[in-house]
Write a protein that holds these residues in place. Structure first.
Motif, PDB file in Angstrom:
ATOM      1  N   MET A 205      23.445   0.617  83.565  1.00  0.00           N
ATOM      2  CA  MET A 205      24.466   1.294  84.620  1.00  0.00           C
ATOM      3  C   MET A 205      25.632   1.880  83.618  1.00  0.00           C
ATOM      4  O   MET A 205      26.397   0.884  83.084  1.00  0.00           O
ATOM      5  CB  MET A 205      24.853   0.095  85.541  1.00  0.00           C
ATOM      6  N   VAL A 206      25.556   2.893  83.353  1.00  0.00           N
ATOM      7  CA  VAL A 206      26.530   3.480  82.576  1.00  0.00           C
ATOM      8  C   VAL A 206      28.099   3.128  82.825  1.00  0.00           C
ATOM      9  O   VAL A 206      28.510   3.228  83.763  1.00  0.00           O
ATOM     10  CB  VAL A 206      26.573   4.986  82.270  1.00  0.00           C
ATOM     11  N   ALA A 207      28.665   2.390  81.726  1.00  0.00           N
ATOM     12  CA  ALA A 207      29.791   1.816  81.958  1.00  0.00           C
ATOM     13  C   ALA A 207      31.020   2.740  81.954  1.00  0.00           C
ATOM     14  O   ALA A 207      31.208   3.724  81.324  1.00  0.00           O
ATOM     15  CB  ALA A 207      30.085   0.970  80.662  1.00  0.00           C
ATOM     16  N   TYR A 208      31.780   2.378  83.165  1.00  0.00           N
ATOM     17  CA  TYR A 208      33.138   3.253  83.258  1.00  0.00           C
ATOM     18  C   TYR A 208      34.334   2.082  82.618  1.00  0.00           C
ATOM     19  O   TYR A 208      34.890   2.285  81.659  1.00  0.00           O
ATOM     20  CB  TYR A 208      33.403   3.816  84.725  1.00  0.00           C
ATOM     21  N   ALA A 209      34.252   0.964  83.559  1.00  0.00           N
ATOM     22  CA  ALA A 209      35.202  -0.001  83.214  1.00  0.00           C
ATOM     23  C   ALA A 209      34.548  -1.261  83.295  1.00  0.00           C
ATOM     24  O   ALA A 209      34.380  -1.811  84.463  1.00  0.00           O
ATOM     25  CB  ALA A 209      36.745  -0.148  83.788  1.00  0.00           C
ATOM     26  N   SER A 210      34.200  -1.966  82.106  1.00  0.00           N
ATOM     27  CA  SER A 210      33.214  -3.112  82.017  1.00  0.00           C
ATOM     28  C   SER A 210      33.566  -4.092  82.816  1.00  0.00           C
ATOM     29  O   SER A 210      32.598  -4.871  83.667  1.00  0.00           O
ATOM     30  CB  SER A 210      32.837  -3.285  80.633  1.00  0.00           C
ATOM     31  N   SER A 211      35.011  -4.601  82.855  1.00  0.00           N
ATOM     32  CA  SER A 211      35.262  -5.726  83.712  1.00  0.00           C
ATOM     33  C   SER A 211      35.471  -5.393  85.183  1.00  0.00           C
ATOM     34  O   SER A 211      35.760  -6.372  85.897  1.00  0.00           O
ATOM     35  CB  SER A 211      36.530  -6.397  82.964  1.00  0.00           C
TER      36      SER A 211
ATOM     37  N   ILE B  26      44.302  -1.048  83.070  1.00  0.00           N
ATOM     38  CA  ILE B  26      43.033  -1.735  82.597  1.00  0.00           C
ATOM     39  C   ILE B  26      41.795  -0.718  82.635  1.00  0.00           C
ATOM     40  O   ILE B  26      41.078  -0.684  81.634  1.00  0.00           O
ATOM     41  CB  ILE B  26      42.684  -2.877  83.427  1.00  0.00           C
ATOM     42  N   ALA B  27      41.467  -0.223  83.710  1.00  0.00           N
ATOM     43  CA  ALA B  27      40.520   0.893  83.728  1.00  0.00           C
ATOM     44  C   ALA B  27      40.213   1.943  82.680  1.00  0.00           C
ATOM     45  O   ALA B  27      39.436   1.847  82.031  1.00  0.00           O
ATOM     46  CB  ALA B  27      40.224   1.182  85.175  1.00  0.00           C
ATOM     47  N   PRO B  28      41.373   2.871  82.549  1.00  0.00           N
ATOM     48  CA  PRO B  28      41.345   3.662  81.570  1.00  0.00           C
ATOM     49  C   PRO B  28      41.318   2.991  80.199  1.00  0.00           C
ATOM     50  O   PRO B  28      40.592   3.685  79.123  1.00  0.00           O
ATOM     51  CB  PRO B  28      42.767   4.438  81.779  1.00  0.00           C
ATOM     52  N   ALA B  29      41.986   1.744  80.045  1.00  0.00           N
ATOM     53  CA  ALA B  29      41.746   1.165  78.655  1.00  0.00           C
ATOM     54  C   ALA B  29      40.446   1.162  78.118  1.00  0.00           C
ATOM     55  O   ALA B  29      39.952   1.305  77.172  1.00  0.00           O
ATOM     56  CB  ALA B  29      42.586  -0.080  78.596  1.00  0.00           C
ATOM     57  N   GLU B  30      39.541   0.421  79.232  1.00  0.00           N
ATOM     58  CA  GLU B  30      38.196  -0.072  78.960  1.00  0.00           C
ATOM     59  C   GLU B  30      37.364   1.288  78.764  1.00  0.00           C
ATOM     60  O   GLU B  30      36.368   1.455  77.824  1.00  0.00           O
ATOM     61  CB  GLU B  30      37.804  -0.925  80.119  1.00  0.00           C
ATOM     62  N   ALA B  31      37.627   2.377  79.714  1.00  0.00           N
ATOM     63  CA  ALA B  31      36.945   3.521  79.763  1.00  0.00           C
ATOM     64  C   ALA B  31      37.118   4.210  78.311  1.00  0.00           C
ATOM     65  O   ALA B  31      36.335   4.858  77.966  1.00  0.00           O
ATOM     66  CB  ALA B  31      37.496   4.451  80.856  1.00  0.00           C
ATOM     67  N   SER B  32      38.470   4.253  77.780  1.00  0.00           N
ATOM     68  CA  SER B  32      38.839   4.944  76.819  1.00  0.00           C
ATOM     69  C   SER B  32      37.971   4.390  75.422  1.00  0.00           C
ATOM     70  O   SER B  32      37.474   5.534  74.769  1.00  0.00           O
ATOM     71  CB  SER B  32      40.151   4.730  76.218  1.00  0.00           C
TER      72      SER B  32
ATOM     73  N   ARG C 197      41.922  10.062  81.486  1.00  0.00           N
ATOM     74  CA  ARG C 197      41.868   8.608  81.559  1.00  0.00           C
ATOM     75  C   ARG C 197      41.772   8.001  80.114  1.00  0.00           C
ATOM     76  O   ARG C 197      42.219   6.906  79.836  1.00  0.00           O
ATOM     77  CB  ARG C 197      40.666   7.928  82.389  1.00  0.00           C
ATOM     78  N   ILE C 198      40.811   8.810  79.334  1.00  0.00           N
ATOM     79  CA  ILE C 198      40.495   8.334  77.947  1.00  0.00           C
ATOM     80  C   ILE C 198      41.865   8.341  77.017  1.00  0.00           C
ATOM     81  O   ILE C 198      42.441   7.602  76.489  1.00  0.00           O
ATOM     82  CB  ILE C 198      39.750   9.279  77.231  1.00  0.00           C
ATOM     83  N   LEU C 199      42.841   9.548  77.414  1.00  0.00           N
ATOM     84  CA  LEU C 199      44.200   9.488  76.895  1.00  0.00           C
ATOM     85  C   LEU C 199      45.142   8.393  77.357  1.00  0.00           C
ATOM     86  O   LEU C 199      45.771   7.622  76.419  1.00  0.00           O
ATOM     87  CB  LEU C 199      44.736  10.759  77.316  1.00  0.00           C
ATOM     88  N   VAL C 200      45.142   8.141  78.472  1.00  0.00           N
ATOM     89  CA  VAL C 200      45.774   7.026  79.023  1.00  0.00           C
ATOM     90  C   VAL C 200      45.508   5.626  78.525  1.00  0.00           C
ATOM     91  O   VAL C 200      46.343   4.915  77.863  1.00  0.00           O
ATOM     92  CB  VAL C 200      45.752   7.063  80.811  1.00  0.00           C
ATOM     93  N   GLY C 201      44.254   5.281  78.582  1.00  0.00           N
ATOM     94  CA  GLY C 201      43.689   4.106  77.892  1.00  0.00           C
ATOM     95  C   GLY C 201      44.063   4.060  76.588  1.00  0.00           C
ATOM     96  O   GLY C 201      44.238   2.800  76.059  1.00  0.00           O
ATOM     97  N   THR C 202      43.917   5.135  75.791  1.00  0.00           N
ATOM     98  CA  THR C 202      44.057   5.003  74.144  1.00  0.00           C
ATOM     99  C   THR C 202      45.537   4.657  74.033  1.00  0.00           C
ATOM    100  O   THR C 202      45.826   3.949  73.113  1.00  0.00           O
ATOM    101  CB  THR C 202      43.875   6.566  73.585  1.00  0.00           C
TER     102      THR C 202
ATOM    103  N   ASP D  78      32.500  -6.783  77.673  1.00  0.00           N
ATOM    104  CA  ASP D  78      30.976  -6.872  78.025  1.00  0.00           C
ATOM    105  C   ASP D  78      30.742  -8.261  77.736  1.00  0.00           C
ATOM    106  O   ASP D  78      29.274  -8.804  77.781  1.00  0.00           O
ATOM    107  CB  ASP D  78      30.174  -5.791  77.221  1.00  0.00           C
ATOM    108  N   LEU D  79      31.515  -9.244  76.995  1.00  0.00           N
ATOM    109  CA  LEU D  79      30.987 -10.639  76.447  1.00  0.00           C
ATOM    110  C   LEU D  79      31.950 -11.626  76.909  1.00  0.00           C
ATOM    111  O   LEU D  79      33.133 -11.232  77.144  1.00  0.00           O
ATOM    112  CB  LEU D  79      31.239 -10.623  74.769  1.00  0.00           C
ATOM    113  N   LEU D  80      31.575 -12.626  77.309  1.00  0.00           N
ATOM    114  CA  LEU D  80      32.374 -13.879  77.809  1.00  0.00           C
ATOM    115  C   LEU D  80      33.064 -14.391  76.661  1.00  0.00           C
ATOM    116  O   LEU D  80      32.402 -14.305  75.412  1.00  0.00           O
ATOM    117  CB  LEU D  80      31.676 -14.764  78.524  1.00  0.00           C
ATOM    118  N   PRO D  81      34.089 -15.015  76.674  1.00  0.00           N
ATOM    119  CA  PRO D  81      34.553 -15.857  75.619  1.00  0.00           C
ATOM    120  C   PRO D  81      33.650 -16.872  75.107  1.00  0.00           C
ATOM    121  O   PRO D  81      32.788 -17.186  76.032  1.00  0.00           O
ATOM    122  CB  PRO D  81      35.798 -16.658  76.220  1.00  0.00           C
ATOM    123  N   VAL D  82      33.506 -17.489  73.870  1.00  0.00           N
ATOM    124  CA  VAL D  82      32.533 -18.155  73.673  1.00  0.00           C
ATOM    125  C   VAL D  82      33.017 -19.586  73.550  1.00  0.00           C
ATOM    126  O   VAL D  82      33.909 -19.983  72.768  1.00  0.00           O
ATOM    127  CB  VAL D  82      31.729 -17.843  71.953  1.00  0.00           C
TER     128      VAL D  82
END
Lengths: 486, 480
Positions: free
Chosen positions: A200-206, A309-315, A355-360, B277-281
């Motif tokens: 699933m192509v990542a936007y904001a992984s968390s 958080i979302a733009p940071a991860e997305a960037s 969002r890339i700029l904000v996250g960067t 994408d990874l949890l803390p170890v």
């Protein structure tokens, strides 16, 4: 056939009232007819779908059918599909044909479903209106002058216009629930980690989480049964036992404690939408639930925290799109810098770049502590608010969106107004909770959604409440005038 | 001005896992380009990392090997920069919470002394791929076989004071990781690469000078040369009143110089943040205890034991424990012959001499430890002299049979028959009347020297097989 739920279609296939090939042909015909109007699909997969349907019919005939054998589905074009273009709504991946499938796609294949095609979305799932797609905006089947919501707007419109009986979506800040609300369908964002993110192509992984979009809670439960489960190839996938999500649907709501967050019924909420939610709450109360006023005191931190958080991860998630290995590459690059800058300048749309700029910026040396670190602290506080609330209540209910679908173009020049659309949904992703949107009324002929939020891994409870509500109401059976007569 | 060199080293150690740190691809060296690169290594859309547990285990082993604090909760971070051989646009590394914290170990210097070097930290990370700039007609080739290979980056404190100490540090480190079996330590294949942080300060000063970082030096010899060169460069600048610029430099082995890297080659803001994408170890005491129990005897302990148990000098012990295979070989020779000192001599001088000459590893020695032990036994029981033993060893090295068979077949057995020896001694005395006279007239001091002549003559007559102790004894009796 297109007016039936997935549960009904499963029964119809078993009862031989129609075959999977007939069903697939029927939906493909509706797509051919209606897609030019709604633009819900980026890629239609008719030939392969019919082949898969024929194979499903053989299995059905032999009696070794799996739960969903022969059921056609549409998939958001962010789930990688082996041999079938996966564009993410971006010019960057317009030519990208993955050599692998997402775990979700593989699970649905294993369950016997037929893939009708790939649905439109905001580019890389960044947006709340589906206007940020390289393939053009999706139109809301209830009113083609309005947006279907986003980012899973194509999936929501496809289900609402009955071009597919159900679809997959992904939800990073409301991308399943908000379009479900705008299009009058039922959508579930599972607990973070319940559904594999692999492929699933990542936007904001968390924050990203895949989930089902369908007409009913029961259908969502059926689809979740196929989607959910631990994936050893996704380290953030939860190693928590799954359950049969259809098993508890009928449970009475006696004694259910419903929390109403003060912050979800405040100033920003459209009055008519608020009335629909109140009416829905009365129905739940009538069925034995008790309503409890609660507070989520850090709600005002939600939008700022999410939009850091979302733009940071997305960037950084989007750094891989560099023109080197796959996807768009600019014409005759002069050197490495030229390759990077022109490829990304040409390949990404405005919102993605924003969002890339904000996250960067948020991750840059000297700003990290002020932005990213603070946002993570806010996230913990928001999470804590929900944990405190769930000590008093079983489920939290409110509106999915501040109002019904807005007009196309109304917010495209005002990103902040657009971001405010997700004010009720974002916190659920920040806390990793399961959330649902259930049709709860019409405002000027346009649907609005009731949002249900549960504790982690309480999908069954949400589906139960939604199902009982749908047993007593008919908002989810209302359909737009699609003009389709196929 | 007298300058003191202050050096800290960052070593990138390639861990000997069979698969990559975040994917199932193989890590073998020398495969065809891009044949060991999976969808994860290529950073295909939607692909996710899965941590290789063996890499964690190896890192913990290293931590225990240097008595370091083990990070019971370590976190992977993204280090962001764009480069074509970095497919994701970020490297997964560890920034604020590494798996191995502060530790230290003792290095052995050439003069036999030792020194403690502090280790700041060691963290896990993935290697990048390789950019190949030749052979592509103005374009660059990318080989991602190496992308995702597990690395342990070992950062030392600025405790190193000379090129010799730096090399000793690297050799000690090399020995440790080889003992632990966590890396093949093959520097030619890039299994151990080194960044050198170096600054100068006036001798006696406590204040650190401005440092330069020399990137990616990959042999002991180059480390030594790069440091010597950089010392000269910085000393020249400082002595002419200039200031050192803090910068990243590259060691060019062909020109034997360091030069600044182009600013484009140096990213200055990596935007580190925790890898979502990874949890803390998280590891527990039991996991660490179990690894601790499985550790082999480490070089420092083995060296100490060799000194005590085998009565070796610190230097000899250091040489013999250099690699676990050499130490094992030595101990087998001791077991076979029973004399630790002579065994140490033979292993260090004859065996290592031949190995080095033929560029062979100890594992590839054509003479087994048991055979060498047997040969030494024959010296000890006076069957052959040390000199003859060297001939026998030469034959064994060439692949001939055991020591006993060679001695037998060539009739090399030492002559210890007193009758036969007496005849030879008498003959030598008779044939060298002039030297006998000279000997008898000499004082005790000179006699000691002159007796060697007669011994040599007897050995010549006996074709080297006369028992030298007995010859000495007979000569002492006859030349009175």
């Amino acid at each position: 056939m297109h007016t039936q739920t997935v549960a009904q279609l499963i029964q119809g296939l078993r009862d031989k009232r129609f075959s999977s090939v007939e069903l697939t042909r029927h939906f493909c015909a509706r797509i051919t007819e209606l897609n030019p109007v709604y633009n819900a699909f980026i890629t239609v997969n008719e030939a392969a779908a019919l082949t898969a349907a024929a194979a499903a019919d053989e299995r059905l005939a032999k009696g070794d059918a799996a739960a969903l054998t022969g059921i056609p589905l549409a998939h958001k074009d962010i789930f990688c599909t082996q041999g079938l273009r996966t564009s993410c709504g971006s010019k960057m991946l317009d030519n990208f044909v993955p050599p692998y499938s997402a775990t979700v796609i593989e699970r649905f294949q294993g369950a016997g479903t037929v893939n009708l095609g790939k649905t439109n979305l905001d580019e890389f799932a960044m947006g709340s209106s589906n206007e940020n797609s390289y393939y053009g905006p999706v139109k809301n089947p209830w009113d083609t002058k309005t947006v279907p919501g986003g980012s899973s707007g194509g999936s929501a419109a496809a289900v609402a216009a009955m071009m597919a009986p159900a679809a997959t979506g992904t939800d990073t800040g409301g991308s399943i629930r908000q379009p479900a609300a705008f299009c009058g369908i039922t959508g579930l964002k599972p607990t973070y980690g319940r559904v594999s993110r692999l492929g699933m192509v990542a936007y904001a992984s968390s924050l990203d989480q895949g989930g089902p979009m369908a007409h009913t809670a029961e259908d969502c439960a059926i689809l979740l049964n196929a989607m959910a489960g631990h994936d050893p190839l996704d380290s953030t996938s939860a190693n928590v036992a799954t359950e049969d999500y259809t098993a508890g649907l009928e449970k009475p709501l006696n004694g259910l404690r419903i929390g109403l967050p003060r912050q979800f019924f405040g100033d920003g909420l459209d009055a008519a939408t608020g009335e629909c939610i109140n009416a829905a709450l009365q129905e739940l109360e009538r069925q034995g639930a008790t309503l409890v006023d609660i507070t989520l005191p850090h709600s005002e931190l939600t939008i700022p925290a999410y939009y850091i958080i979302a733009p940071a991860e997305a960037s950084t998630n989007l750094s891989r799109f560099d023109g080197v290995r796959y996807g768009h590459r600019c014409e005759s690059p002069q050197d490495l810098h030229d390759l990077y800058t022109r490829t990304r300048e040409e390949g990404f749309g405005d919102e993605v770049k924003r969002r890339i700029l904000v996250g960067t910026y948020a991750l840059s040396a000297g700003y990290y502590d002020a932005y990213y670190k603070k946002a993570q602290q806010a996230r913990r506080l928001i999470h804590g608010d929900f944990m405190t609330a769930f000590e008093q209540v079983d489920v939290i209910v409110g509106p999915t969106t501040p109002g019904p679908a807005f007009a196309l173009g109304a917010k495209t020049d005002d990103p902040v107004a657009m971001y405010l659309e997700d004010v009720y949904t974002l916190a659920v992703n920040l806390a990793g909770l399961p959330g649902m949107s259930v049709p709860a009324g019409l405002v000027h002929g346009k649907p609005v959604g009731m949002q249900l939020i549960g504790p982690h891994f309480a999908e069954s409870r949400l589906l139960n409440v939604a199902h009982r509500f749908q047993q007593a109401t008919d908002w989810h059976t209302q359909t737009p005038q699609t003009g389709g007569d196929a | 001005m007298q300058w003191e060199t202050v050096i800290g080293l960052e070593v990138h150690l390639q861990l000997a896992t069979r698969s990559k740190i975040f994917s199932g691809s193989a890590t073998d060296f020398g495969a065809e380009p891009n044949t060991q690169a999976s969808a994860v290594d290529l950073a295909m859309p939607g692909m996710l990392p899965v941590l290789n547990e063996q890499a964690v285990r190896y890192a913990v082993m290293f931590g225990l090997g240097i008595d370091a604090h083990i990070g019971m909760r370590s976190v992977f971070d993204r280090k962001n920069y764009f480069y074509p051989d970095l497919p994701k646009g970020y490297q997964i590394s560890q920034f604020s919470d590494p798996i191995v914290g502060a530790g230290q170990f003792e290095i052995q210097l050439e003069d036999g002394s030792s020194k403690q070097i502090g280790i700041t930290r060691a963290h896990l990370e993935e290697d990048a791929g390789k950019s190949l700039h030749e052979d592509f007609h103005g374009m660059s080739g990318i080989d991602l076989n190496r992308a995702g290979t597990p690395l342990l980056e070992i950062v030392s404190e600025p405790d190193i004071r000379s090129a010799a100490e730096a090399v000793a540090y690297l050799k000690t480190l090399h020995s440790l990781v080889t003992y632990l079996g966590i890396s093949d330590g093959n520097m030619a294949e890039g299994s151990m690469r080194c960044d050198i942080n170096i600054s100068l300060r006036p001798m006696g000063s406590e204040k650190l000078g401005t440092r330069a970082e020399i990137k990616n030096v990959n042999s002991f010899r180059f480390v030594e040369r790069a440091i010597r060169h950089e010392f000269e460069r910085q000393a020249d600048i400082l002595e002419s009143g200039g200031r050192i610029v803090q910068e990243t430099r590259l060691y060019d082995a062909d020109r034997d110089e360091t030069r600044p890297m182009r600013s484009k080659e140096v990213a200055n803001d990596y935007r580190y943040f925790p890898e979502p994408d990874l949890l803390p170890v998280v590891i527990d005491e039991q996991y660490v205890a179990e690894i601790r129990k499985s550790l082999p005897e480490l070089p420092a302990d083995k060296r100490q034991r060799f000194i005590e148990q085998h009565q070796l000098s610190a230097y000899d012990a250091g040489v013999l424990v250099d690699s676990p295979a050499l130490a094992d070989y030595y101990e087998q020779v001791v077991a076979a012959c029973g004399d630790a000192k002579i065994a140490a001599n033979w292993v260090q001088v004859e065996l290592r001499g031949q190995l080095n000459k033929n560029e062979l590893a100890i594992e590839a020695s054509p003479v087994s430890a048991n055979s060498l032990g047997q040969l030494i036994t024959r010296i000890l029981d006076n069957s052959i002299s040390g000199k003859i033993a060297k001939q026998v060893f030469e034959a064994m090295w060439q692949g001939e049979d055991s020591a006993d068979e060679i001695i037998e077949a060539r009739g090399l057995k030492q002559v210890s028959d007193s009758g036969a020896l007496e005849a030879m001694v008498d003959q030598v005395i008779a044939d060298n009347a002039a030297q006998v006279t000279q000997f008898l007239e000499a004082d005790d001091g000179k006699r000691k020297k002159l007796v060697g002549f007669f011994v040599g003559q007897v050995m010549k007559v006996s074709k080297g097989q006369a028992n030298p102790q007995m010859v000495n004894k007979l000569l002492a009796e006859k030349l009175k």
